[in-house]
Scaffold this active site. Structure first.
Site, PDB file in Angstrom:
ATOM      1  N   CYS A 161      -5.054 -14.269  -1.461  1.00  0.00           N
ATOM      2  CA  CYS A 161      -6.197 -13.359  -1.528  1.00  0.00           C
ATOM      3  C   CYS A 161      -7.303 -14.056  -2.310  1.00  0.00           C
ATOM      4  O   CYS A 161      -7.169 -15.210  -2.712  1.00  0.00           O
ATOM      5  CB  CYS A 161      -5.794 -12.033  -2.187  1.00  0.00           C
ATOM      6  SG  CYS A 161      -6.906 -10.658  -1.799  1.00  0.00           S
ATOM      7  N   ASN A 188      -5.520   3.328  -0.382  1.00  0.00           N
ATOM      8  CA  ASN A 188      -5.845   2.039  -0.983  1.00  0.00           C
ATOM      9  C   ASN A 188      -5.153   1.862  -2.335  1.00  0.00           C
ATOM     10  O   ASN A 188      -5.474   0.958  -3.080  1.00  0.00           O
ATOM     11  CB  ASN A 188      -7.363   1.888  -1.153  1.00  0.00           C
ATOM     12  CG  ASN A 188      -7.746   0.498  -1.632  1.00  0.00           C
ATOM     13  OD1 ASN A 188      -7.111  -0.483  -1.277  1.00  0.00           O
ATOM     14  ND2 ASN A 188      -8.764   0.422  -2.463  1.00  0.00           N
ATOM     15  N   GLY A 242     -12.229 -16.630  -0.419  1.00  0.00           N
ATOM     16  CA  GLY A 242     -13.659 -16.345  -0.508  1.00  0.00           C
ATOM     17  C   GLY A 242     -14.211 -16.264  -1.905  1.00  0.00           C
ATOM     18  O   GLY A 242     -15.183 -16.936  -2.231  1.00  0.00           O
ATOM     19  N   SER A 243     -13.615 -15.459  -2.770  1.00  0.00           N
ATOM     20  CA  SER A 243     -14.196 -15.252  -4.093  1.00  0.00           C
ATOM     21  C   SER A 243     -13.580 -16.196  -5.112  1.00  0.00           C
ATOM     22  O   SER A 243     -12.419 -16.596  -5.007  1.00  0.00           O
ATOM     23  CB  SER A 243     -13.986 -13.808  -4.541  1.00  0.00           C
ATOM     24  OG  SER A 243     -12.616 -13.490  -4.600  1.00  0.00           O
ATOM     25  N   GLU A 278     -19.055 -16.093  -4.018  1.00  0.00           N
ATOM     26  CA  GLU A 278     -19.370 -14.657  -4.100  1.00  0.00           C
ATOM     27  C   GLU A 278     -19.728 -14.201  -5.511  1.00  0.00           C
ATOM     28  O   GLU A 278     -19.442 -13.068  -5.906  1.00  0.00           O
ATOM     29  CB  GLU A 278     -18.214 -13.822  -3.542  1.00  0.00           C
ATOM     30  CG  GLU A 278     -17.865 -14.193  -2.109  1.00  0.00           C
ATOM     31  CD  GLU A 278     -16.712 -13.360  -1.545  1.00  0.00           C
ATOM     32  OE1 GLU A 278     -16.428 -12.282  -2.088  1.00  0.00           O
ATOM     33  OE2 GLU A 278     -16.116 -13.802  -0.548  1.00  0.00           O
ATOM     34  N   HIS A 335      -2.371 -12.261  -7.636  1.00  0.00           N
ATOM     35  CA  HIS A 335      -2.367 -11.049  -8.456  1.00  0.00           C
ATOM     36  C   HIS A 335      -1.603 -11.253  -9.765  1.00  0.00           C
ATOM     37  O   HIS A 335      -1.523 -10.347 -10.581  1.00  0.00           O
ATOM     38  CB  HIS A 335      -1.759  -9.883  -7.678  1.00  0.00           C
ATOM     39  CG  HIS A 335      -2.576  -9.499  -6.481  1.00  0.00           C
ATOM     40  ND1 HIS A 335      -2.378 -10.075  -5.243  1.00  0.00           N
ATOM     41  CD2 HIS A 335      -3.614  -8.640  -6.339  1.00  0.00           C
ATOM     42  CE1 HIS A 335      -3.254  -9.557  -4.389  1.00  0.00           C
ATOM     43  NE2 HIS A 335      -4.003  -8.698  -5.031  1.00  0.00           N
ATOM     44  N   CYS A 386      -9.359  -1.344 -10.983  1.00  0.00           N
ATOM     45  CA  CYS A 386     -10.053  -0.149 -10.530  1.00  0.00           C
ATOM     46  C   CYS A 386     -11.217  -0.548  -9.626  1.00  0.00           C
ATOM     47  O   CYS A 386     -11.834  -1.598  -9.813  1.00  0.00           O
ATOM     48  CB  CYS A 386     -10.588   0.641 -11.716  1.00  0.00           C
ATOM     49  SG  CYS A 386      -9.308   1.243 -12.826  1.00  0.00           S
ATOM     50  N   LYS A 399       0.820  -1.205   0.000  1.00  0.00           N
ATOM     51  CA  LYS A 399       0.000   0.000   0.000  1.00  0.00           C
ATOM     52  C   LYS A 399       0.861   1.266   0.000  1.00  0.00           C
ATOM     53  O   LYS A 399       1.909   1.325   0.626  1.00  0.00           O
ATOM     54  CB  LYS A 399      -0.931   0.001   1.212  1.00  0.00           C
ATOM     55  CG  LYS A 399      -1.930  -1.162   1.243  1.00  0.00           C
ATOM     56  CD  LYS A 399      -2.917  -1.087   0.098  1.00  0.00           C
ATOM     57  CE  LYS A 399      -3.823  -2.295   0.050  1.00  0.00           C
ATOM     58  NZ  LYS A 399      -4.795  -2.317   1.143  1.00  0.00           N
ATOM     59  N   ASP A 451     -13.669 -10.239   6.788  1.00  0.00           N
ATOM     60  CA  ASP A 451     -12.384  -9.809   6.219  1.00  0.00           C
ATOM     61  C   ASP A 451     -12.042  -8.379   6.600  1.00  0.00           C
ATOM     62  O   ASP A 451     -12.883  -7.482   6.513  1.00  0.00           O
ATOM     63  CB  ASP A 451     -12.416  -9.923   4.699  1.00  0.00           C
ATOM     64  CG  ASP A 451     -12.370 -11.361   4.226  1.00  0.00           C
ATOM     65  OD1 ASP A 451     -11.992 -12.223   5.030  1.00  0.00           O
ATOM     66  OD2 ASP A 451     -12.710 -11.622   3.061  1.00  0.00           O
TER      67      ASP A 451
END
Length: 762
Positions: free
Chosen positions: A733, A120, A439-440, A491, A701, A523, A115, A606
């Site tokens: 993630c 963010n 999760g996703s 999700e 990522h 984004c 970060k 989360d």
């Protein structure tokens, strides 16, 4: 008598009014456009951004704030800071190598990403090591020439200052910072000399790292850096630009041989103004006064801002005052003009990047007495703010009463972790090193199109629900086939992890085009907290219960935590962030209870953004962490002892807050660590963390699929400092941005790696 007050911008949003920048990047990455066409598209977008600022009448327009991915990565490649694993041979860094550093490649993992201070936005962490820098290309010079030839603009080149660049980099001991700075100073000077030779007037040198606190050795390093630069480029006017907090001690910065200093008068807690009033302002320096909030979307109070200008003018002549945003406008959307669905009282209270630039011009005109329309425009601003502030939903008595009663709620679970973990082990009977995901699952084009059809009314609720249920069923089947131990529903019904909840809570509104950059082409469209936040009805129970009905394995209920909902939203500016966090925590408490009542007894709340909200000043950390931890516990601590509470956190330096993480009292935490190559593991060598933990074993990522052996090594490295009985195996993630093929391959390798290590620890 009129006085011309200079206006300046520190940086403009990169993504474009309609996310043209994002679309160009992704088209290039997918091979749909050539490099030549990509560069042409980017040049067109860059020109539009310059012209928008030119149209707003900004005097000092930034150049080199535009990037193809990240401005810190740009700085690194400009100085040849390319890790050895990329087989770089010097010279200008090719475009595909540039993107490989950001995203990874088949032969080399990506650089670490973390970060940007307490925002963010994510930047790519430079890896310096023993490297000798070289000026591979002068990016600020190229940007200056582009602005001059294409738009007739005498731009203000922006560069990341050497002090900040080194503070944000890795690969050398902190004690050697001075020696590393000595290696880089010649290339910084070369860059600036080329700008001077070109006839550049102003250069903005961003040094936000100075607001995190300056030790005596830091001050000496700054003196060395700027003493050498000033002597080498006497013809340049240098702006040492700070933002995000107060620059302390300001006395030290005022002694540096620069022509201007930029200060944040929005997020400084009043300290910068106090210092200016106490110290006065040097007659030989300009003041870049950051008076418009570069991170907020709200219209400025014109009377408050004019009052601030008046106070500054008592110490700084108006002809040496530069009015500007408090930071780059990278952190806000482009324009409010695209928002056609907001009620007028709300829309009129908003100001995105273009509107903020207009505010600067209005304030400069009003303070300088040179615009006949200023009075009418100021009256319009006052009326708009008055109408917005009067909205009844911004002062709900029921919400205020719940917050007042919050202190009476229990502050902890009914049993300590050491006792309740035994009950949970007996209930869940999970294997050693249990596997799960965050999760996703992939949000495919089919999923996005289905959601769009539902939102537009092409599909009714029944058809959309049936579609989501099919996606959930397929995800459950896949997870069982892969051999995961704890499942998720995927999700598929969710857009953004904060927007989804905001749509179901009172106090939120949503923009049509309020996009901002998070990292690379990623984004986000932050929801807007404009009024009091309150629970309306269950938000996640339907999908979680359906998923659990399909399997005997546990399925986690998935929520976003109160501090992340706060930090990833645009927040009202009339209440403290702590107060708003309390409102959100109380609303989520109802949702957690609804999940448990429905039989969902693994619940993940989360908090990926809890670290990014940490104040930049060390002395402010404790207060923030106290209320942040308390907010999480308010949302979760009322569940049964056998209900297992999980949480997840993103890229961060957690070494300094392990105690706060433990105090959250989650039964299991997963932390995003893969890009840091296991460095976070060192945090557990000296801290005895006693709860369940998963240190992400591969990087989601990047499209790269790590081999089983690589993940096995990551697990084994963690087990050197963590007990196998507390360690969970997971990606670092959520998998929302990945494709199904790479997701299945990576998860299959992850499960095999866990099995390998289980054999060795049986």
């Amino acid at each position: 008598m009129t006085n011309k007050i200079t206006t300046s911008n520190l940086g403009y949003p990169r993504i474009g009014k309609n996310r043209e920048w994002k679309k160009a990047l992704e088209a290039y990455w997918s091979g749909k456009v050539s490099e030549q066409d990509f560069l042409a598209q980017m040049a067109g977008i860059q020109l539009q951004h310059l012209q928008s600022q030119q149209k707003a009448g900004i005097d000092l327009i930034p150049v080199n704030d535009f990037t193809y991915y990240d401005h810190v990565l740009d700085t690194a490649v400009m100085f040849g800071v390319v890790p050895q694993r990329y087989a770089y041979n010097g010279g200008a860094v090719p475009l595909d190598l540039y993107f490989a550093m950001a995203r990874g490649s088949a032969s080399a993992p990506a650089c670490e990403m973390t970060k940007w201070f307490n925002t963010n936005y994510h930047y790519i962490v430079p890896e310096i090591g023993s490297l000798t820098p070289q000026l591979t290309e002068n990016k600020p010079l190229a940007a200056y020439r582009f602005a001059k030839t294409q738009a007739g603009i005498e731009g203000k080149p922006v560069i990341v200052g050497l002090y900040t660049f080194l503070k944000l980099s890795k690969g050398f001991p902190a004690a050697e910072t001075g020696e590393v700075a000595a290696r880089f100073l010649p290339v910084y000077i070369q860059l600036l000399q080329e700008l001077e030779q070109e006839g550049v007037a102003w250069v903005q040198i961003d040094e936000p790292a100075v607001v995190t606190g300056l030790a005596p050795e830091d001050i000496e390093l700054l003196k060395t850096i700027y003493g050498a630069i000033s002597a080498a480029v006497p013809g340049l006017k240098l702006i040492l630009q700070t933002y995000f907090e107060a620059a302390e001690p300001l006395e030290a910065l005022l002694e540096l041989p620069v022509q201007a200093i930029g200060l944040d008068f929005v997020h400084d807690g009043g300290a910068n103004l106090e210092a200016v009033e106490r110290l006065g302002w040097p007659a030989d320096k300009w003041l870049g006064a950051g008076i418009i909030d570069g991170r907020s979307i709200w219209r400025a109070d014109p009377d408050a801002k004019l009052g601030l200008i008046q106070k500054l003018a008592a110490h700084v002549p108006l002809d040496r005052l530069i009015l500007q945003p408090s930071s780059s406008l990278l952190h806000v959307p482009v324009t409010v003009q695209s928002e056609s669905k907001l009620k007028p009282a709300v829309k009129q209270a908003l100001a995105f990047a273009d509107e903020k630039l207009a505010e600067l011009g209005l304030l400069a005109a009003a303070a300088g007495g040179g615009n006949g329309n200023a009075a009418a425009q100021l009256a319009e601003s006052r009326e708009a703010l008055a109408a917005f502030r009067a909205l009844p939903e911004r002062g709900r008595q029921d919400v205020a009463e719940q917050v007042r009663r919050l202190d009476a709620l229990p502050d902890s679970r009914s049993l300590p972790f050491a006792e309740r973990v035994k009950l949970q082990q007996a209930k869940w009977k999970l294997p050693l090193l249990p596997t799960t995901t965050i999760g996703s699952f992939p949000q495919t084009a089919e999923v996005r199109q289905a959601r769009l059809k539902w939102r537009k009314g092409v599909w009714n609720e029944e058809r959309y629900d049936a579609f989501v249920r099919r996606q959930i069923a397929e995800a459950i089947t896949l997870q069982e086939e892969l051999g995961l131990d704890v499942l998720v529903h995927g999700e598929f019904e969710r857009t953004d992890m904060v927007e989804f909840f905001g749509e179901k809570l009172a106090g939120y509104l949503f923009t049509q085009n309020g996009w901002v950059q998070s990292y690379g082409s990623r984004c986000v469209k932050p929801p807007v907290i404009y009024a009091d936040v309150a629970f309306i009805q269950p938000m996640t129970v339907k999908e979680s219960v359906y998923a659990q009905s399909l399997t005997r394995l546990p399925v986690k209920g998935m929520l976003t935590g109160p501090v992340t909902i706060l930090n990833w939203s645009f927040v009202r500016d009339d209440l403290s962030r702590e107060e708003v966090a309390k409102q959100i925590a109380l609303a989520l408490r109802h949702e957690v209870q609804a999940l448990e009542d429905a039989g969902i007894e693994m619940i993940q709340v989360d908090e990926p953004a809890i670290r990014e909200g940490l104040p930049l000043k060390a002395e402010d950390h404790e207060h923030y962490l106290n209320w942040a931890v308390r907010s999480f516990r308010v949302a979760t601590n009322h569940v049964k002892d056998t209900t297992q509470v999980h949480t997840h956190m993103c890229y961060s330096e957690f070494n300094d807050m392990i105690g706060a993480i433990s105090a959250m009292d989650a039964d299991v935490i997963s932390i995003e660590t893969s890009r840091s190559h296991g460095e976070l593991i060192a945090a557990f060598e000296n801290d005895d963390y006693d709860k369940g933990i998963g240190l992400g074993v591969y990087d989601i990522h990047s499209p790269r699929v790590p081999e089983v052996e690589e993940m096995t090594q990551n697990i084994e490295r963690a087990l050197r400092v963590l007990d196998a009985g507390q360690f969970w195996i997971n990606p670092d993630c959520g998998l929302k941005t990945r494709g199904w093929e790479e997701t299945e391959a990576a998860l299959r390798n992850m499960v095999l790696a866990a099995a390998n290590v289980r054999k060795n620890n049986a």
